[in-house]
Design a protein around this motif. Structure first.
Motif, PDB file in Angstrom:
ATOM      1  N   ARG A 210      12.287  14.824  29.279  1.00 37.78           N
ATOM      2  CA  ARG A 210      11.215  14.804  28.284  1.00 37.78           C
ATOM      3  C   ARG A 210      10.207  15.931  28.472  1.00 37.78           C
ATOM      4  NH1 ARG A 210       9.669   8.344  27.963  1.00 37.78           N
ATOM      5  NH2 ARG A 210      11.758   7.581  27.338  1.00 37.78           N
ATOM      6  N   ASN A 211      10.101  16.453  29.703  1.00 34.90           N
ATOM      7  CA  ASN A 211       9.120  17.505  30.000  1.00 34.90           C
ATOM      8  C   ASN A 211       9.721  18.465  31.018  1.00 34.90           C
ATOM      9  OD1 ASN A 211       6.954  19.116  30.625  1.00 34.90           O
ATOM     10  ND2 ASN A 211       5.575  17.448  31.199  1.00 34.90           N
ATOM     11  N   LYS A 212      10.115  19.637  30.567  1.00 29.29           N
ATOM     12  CA  LYS A 212      10.792  20.600  31.444  1.00 29.29           C
ATOM     13  C   LYS A 212       9.876  21.121  32.549  1.00 29.29           C
ATOM     14  CE  LYS A 212      14.720  20.416  29.353  1.00 29.29           C
ATOM     15  NZ  LYS A 212      15.873  19.773  30.034  1.00 29.29           N
ATOM     16  N   LYS A 213       8.577  20.950  32.407  1.00 35.36           N
ATOM     17  CA  LYS A 213       7.649  21.420  33.435  1.00 35.36           C
ATOM     18  C   LYS A 213       7.400  20.369  34.513  1.00 35.36           C
ATOM     19  CE  LYS A 213       5.159  24.728  30.536  1.00 35.36           C
ATOM     20  NZ  LYS A 213       3.822  25.153  30.030  1.00 35.36           N
ATOM     21  N   LEU A 214       8.038  19.195  34.361  1.00 32.20           N
ATOM     22  CA  LEU A 214       7.895  18.125  35.344  1.00 32.20           C
ATOM     23  C   LEU A 214       9.200  17.955  36.110  1.00 32.20           C
ATOM     24  CD1 LEU A 214       6.192  15.778  36.515  1.00 32.20           C
ATOM     25  CD2 LEU A 214       7.223  14.310  34.755  1.00 32.20           C
ATOM     26  N   THR A 215       9.122  18.087  37.437  1.00 31.16           N
ATOM     27  CA  THR A 215      10.299  17.926  38.295  1.00 31.16           C
ATOM     28  C   THR A 215      10.218  16.588  39.020  1.00 31.16           C
ATOM     29  OG1 THR A 215      10.596  20.299  38.617  1.00 31.16           O
ATOM     30  CG2 THR A 215      11.535  18.856  40.293  1.00 31.16           C
ATOM     31  N   ILE A 216      11.344  15.872  39.039  1.00 32.71           N
ATOM     32  CA  ILE A 216      11.413  14.552  39.671  1.00 32.71           C
ATOM     33  C   ILE A 216      12.309  14.631  40.900  1.00 32.71           C
ATOM     34  CG2 ILE A 216      12.034  12.128  39.357  1.00 32.71           C
ATOM     35  CD1 ILE A 216      11.673  12.582  36.321  1.00 32.71           C
ATOM     36  N   PHE A 217      11.772  14.178  42.026  1.00 35.03           N
ATOM     37  CA  PHE A 217      12.524  14.124  43.280  1.00 35.03           C
ATOM     38  C   PHE A 217      12.764  12.660  43.624  1.00 35.03           C
ATOM     39  CE2 PHE A 217      12.399  13.482  47.873  1.00 35.03           C
ATOM     40  CZ  PHE A 217      13.412  14.319  48.311  1.00 35.03           C
ATOM     41  N   SER A 231      10.208   8.120  44.969  1.00 33.12           N
ATOM     42  CA  SER A 231      10.157   9.288  44.078  1.00 33.12           C
ATOM     43  C   SER A 231       8.886  10.087  44.316  1.00 33.12           C
ATOM     44  CB  SER A 231      10.209   8.847  42.608  1.00 33.12           C
ATOM     45  OG  SER A 231      11.347   8.063  42.342  1.00 33.12           O
ATOM     46  N   ARG A 232       9.016  11.394  44.057  1.00 31.26           N
ATOM     47  CA  ARG A 232       7.849  12.265  44.038  1.00 31.26           C
ATOM     48  C   ARG A 232       7.922  13.110  42.777  1.00 31.26           C
ATOM     49  NH1 ARG A 232       5.793  14.675  49.653  1.00 31.26           N
ATOM     50  NH2 ARG A 232       4.015  14.872  48.245  1.00 31.26           N
ATOM     51  N   PHE A 233       6.761  13.497  42.255  1.00 26.67           N
ATOM     52  CA  PHE A 233       6.705  14.254  41.006  1.00 26.67           C
ATOM     53  C   PHE A 233       5.965  15.569  41.234  1.00 26.67           C
ATOM     54  CE2 PHE A 233       6.960   9.749  40.094  1.00 26.67           C
ATOM     55  CZ  PHE A 233       7.989   9.685  39.168  1.00 26.67           C
ATOM     56  N   TYR A 234       6.536  16.657  40.697  1.00 24.57           N
ATOM     57  CA  TYR A 234       5.969  17.997  40.861  1.00 24.57           C
ATOM     58  C   TYR A 234       5.755  18.606  39.476  1.00 24.57           C
ATOM     59  CZ  TYR A 234       7.742  17.471  45.630  1.00 24.57           C
ATOM     60  OH  TYR A 234       8.002  17.014  46.905  1.00 24.57           O
ATOM     61  N   ALA A 235       4.515  18.930  39.150  1.00 24.92           N
ATOM     62  CA  ALA A 235       4.182  19.520  37.853  1.00 24.92           C
ATOM     63  C   ALA A 235       4.036  21.025  37.994  1.00 24.92           C
ATOM     64  CB  ALA A 235       2.898  18.913  37.305  1.00 24.92           C
ATOM     65  N   GLY A 236       4.707  21.777  37.119  1.00 25.44           N
ATOM     66  CA  GLY A 236       4.614  23.238  37.147  1.00 25.44           C
ATOM     67  C   GLY A 236       5.974  23.883  36.977  1.00 25.44           C
ATOM     68  N   GLN A 248      15.471  21.527  47.906  1.00 26.67           N
ATOM     69  CA  GLN A 248      14.926  20.221  48.229  1.00 26.67           C
ATOM     70  C   GLN A 248      16.035  19.221  48.542  1.00 26.67           C
ATOM     71  OE1 GLN A 248      11.494  19.686  48.594  1.00 26.67           O
ATOM     72  NE2 GLN A 248      11.707  21.895  48.398  1.00 26.67           N
ATOM     73  N   LYS A 249      17.105  19.288  47.787  1.00 30.00           N
ATOM     74  CA  LYS A 249      18.228  18.371  48.005  1.00 30.00           C
ATOM     75  C   LYS A 249      18.905  18.632  49.346  1.00 30.00           C
ATOM     76  CE  LYS A 249      20.897  17.832  44.336  1.00 30.00           C
ATOM     77  NZ  LYS A 249      21.624  18.188  43.089  1.00 30.00           N
ATOM     78  N   ARG A 250      18.971  19.912  49.733  1.00 22.96           N
ATOM     79  CA  ARG A 250      19.610  20.239  51.015  1.00 22.96           C
ATOM     80  C   ARG A 250      18.765  19.786  52.207  1.00 22.96           C
ATOM     81  NH1 ARG A 250      21.095  25.071  48.216  1.00 22.96           N
ATOM     82  NH2 ARG A 250      19.342  26.214  49.121  1.00 22.96           N
ATOM     83  N   LEU A 251      17.457  19.588  51.996  1.00 20.17           N
ATOM     84  CA  LEU A 251      16.594  19.137  53.091  1.00 20.17           C
ATOM     85  C   LEU A 251      16.895  17.704  53.509  1.00 20.17           C
ATOM     86  CD1 LEU A 251      13.104  20.547  51.974  1.00 20.17           C
ATOM     87  CD2 LEU A 251      14.528  21.377  53.854  1.00 20.17           C
ATOM     88  N   TYR A 252      17.489  16.912  52.586  1.00 20.40           N
ATOM     89  CA  TYR A 252      17.722  15.497  52.856  1.00 20.40           C
ATOM     90  C   TYR A 252      19.185  15.152  52.578  1.00 20.40           C
ATOM     91  CZ  TYR A 252      12.657  15.758  52.369  1.00 20.40           C
ATOM     92  OH  TYR A 252      11.349  16.127  52.503  1.00 20.40           O
ATOM     93  N   PRO A 253      20.109  15.630  53.405  1.00 22.39           N
ATOM     94  CA  PRO A 253      21.540  15.365  53.175  1.00 22.39           C
ATOM     95  C   PRO A 253      21.882  13.884  53.370  1.00 22.39           C
ATOM     96  CG  PRO A 253      21.206  16.402  55.313  1.00 22.39           C
ATOM     97  CD  PRO A 253      19.877  16.434  54.618  1.00 22.39           C
TER      98      PRO A 253
END
Length: 376
Positions: A210-217, A231-236, A248-253
């Motif tokens: 819904r919002n390309k500027k919002l990243t969901i981890f 979950s964590r949310f990163y705006a930008g 980010q995904k590789r940090l938590y295998p």
């Protein structure tokens, strides 16, 4: 008296412009500083008058300095002028009662709390001399020389009035969050702050549809008692970069063990940790080395442009100098009232290992505050 505001503004603009020796309407930055620092205020101690003139000479050869040397000179000058201004303002302010700064007179008849103000005033005079890197006093060392801080971060910390190691040690947290208690996933209760040690089952990082500027981890975790999704949310836009998300995904295998700390929250999809801090461990029994995860976390007063991580890093870098603090209370008095030593209290008020250490640190510092008020 010097035009403090104009001097600090010139130094600030020079720093913001990249230390390029800006040209003003009448003269260059270095010429303005050199001229302004030629004649030190006559009320300054001889030591500080000499330092004032040394700075004037340094700015006369500003054009020949390297980028790093210019950074250090500007940062040191800003700190020196700030401390000098405070010193002169204290010396010229009306005295209360019979006591004066450093005159050794009695504080009789002065209002409650006068004694701590005298001590603080004397420290201001000493603080004006703290700009020398080779002062030989770790407590009066400028923050710019602390490992991991440097000129840029020291400029940020100056916004909080923090210039020296001593300032950093006495910048007490306004609150603490207790992440030291570790619990199983099945024992999570909404409203508590806890730490969970669990195994990664799945990790995903993606841009919101819904919002390309919002990243969901997202991290799916499990332990012997149950499963948990955090979950964590990163705006930008920089977080929506595919390369950043893959890192980010590789940090938590899958299969790795992590410690996650946060506030337990009950959501529509079940229980979770709100905006958790996460650290990867070597094993389920591995030590947690984070300044946040799995411990009692200090919460400091902040301002725009100064993040919590920077303040915590600066405190950690300054803490070894706490051993230099002289405890004014005799050992017999500390023993009588069950008080810990002052250097220990200062270390534990910043980073206690548990709630008990925090409690004993608070008790000592509160005792000091009321004790000096009573003496006053």
């Amino acid at each position: 008296m010097p035009d403090w505001t104009r001097l600090q503004k010139a130094l600030s603009v020079e720093a913001e412009s990249g230390f390029n020796n800006l040209e003003g309407h009448r003269q260059r930055f270095s010429e303005f500083l050199c001229e302004s620092l030629q004649a030190p205020p006559p009320s300054l101690p001889h030591f500080d008058q000499e330092r004032w003139q040394v700075l004037a000479y340094d700015f006369s050869r500003y054009g020949d300095l390297s980028f790093a040397e210019r950074q250090h000179l500007v940062a040191d000058t800003r700190r020196f002028l700030h401390q000098t201004r405070k010193t002169l303002e204290v010396k010229t302010s009306p005295s209360q009662g019979q006591a004066t700064v450093g005159d050794g007179s009695s504080a009789a008849g002065s209002p409650a709390g006068r004694k701590p103000k005298q001590t603080k005033t004397k420290n201001l005079v000493a603080g004006a001399r703290s700009v020398y890197r080779s002062s030989g006093t770790p407590l009066d060392q400028a923050l710019t020389y602390l490992k991991g801080i440097g000129p840029k971060n020291s400029e940020r910390l100056a916004k909080l009035g923090l210039y020296t190691v001593r300032d950093m040690l006495y910048y007490y947290p306004r609150d603490h969050i207790d992440y030291a208690r570790q619990v199983k996933i099945r024992d999570l209760e909404a409203g508590e702050t806890v730490t969970v040690v669990a195994t990664v089952k799945r990790c995903n990082c993606f841009s919101s549809p819904r919002n390309k500027k919002l990243t969901i981890f997202e991290l799916n975790l499990s332990d012997s008692s149950g499963a948990l999704k955090v979950s964590r949310f990163y705006a930008g836009t920089r977080f929506s970069n595919r390369g950043w998300q893959e890192r980010q995904k590789r940090l938590y295998p899958k299969g790795s063990v992590v410690a996650a700390s946060g506030l337990v929250k009950q959501g529509k999809y079940g229980i979770t940790l709100e905006d958790p801090d996460i650290e990867v461990l070597e094993s389920a029994e591995g030590a947690i080395d984070s300044m946040v995860v799995g411990r009692v976390v200090p919460v400091y007063p902040l301002t725009e442009g100064v993040g919590a991580d920077l303040v915590r890093r600066a405190v950690v870098a300054a803490l070894p100098a706490a051993v230099e603090i002289r405890d004014p209370l005799p050992a017999a008095l500390r023993e009588q009232y069950g008080l810990i030593q002052l250097p220990v209290a200062i270390a534990h008020i910043h980073f206690p290992a548990n709630a008990e250490e925090l409690s004993t640190a608070r008790r000592r510092l509160i005792f000091d505050e009321f004790f000096y008020l009573q003496l006053g």
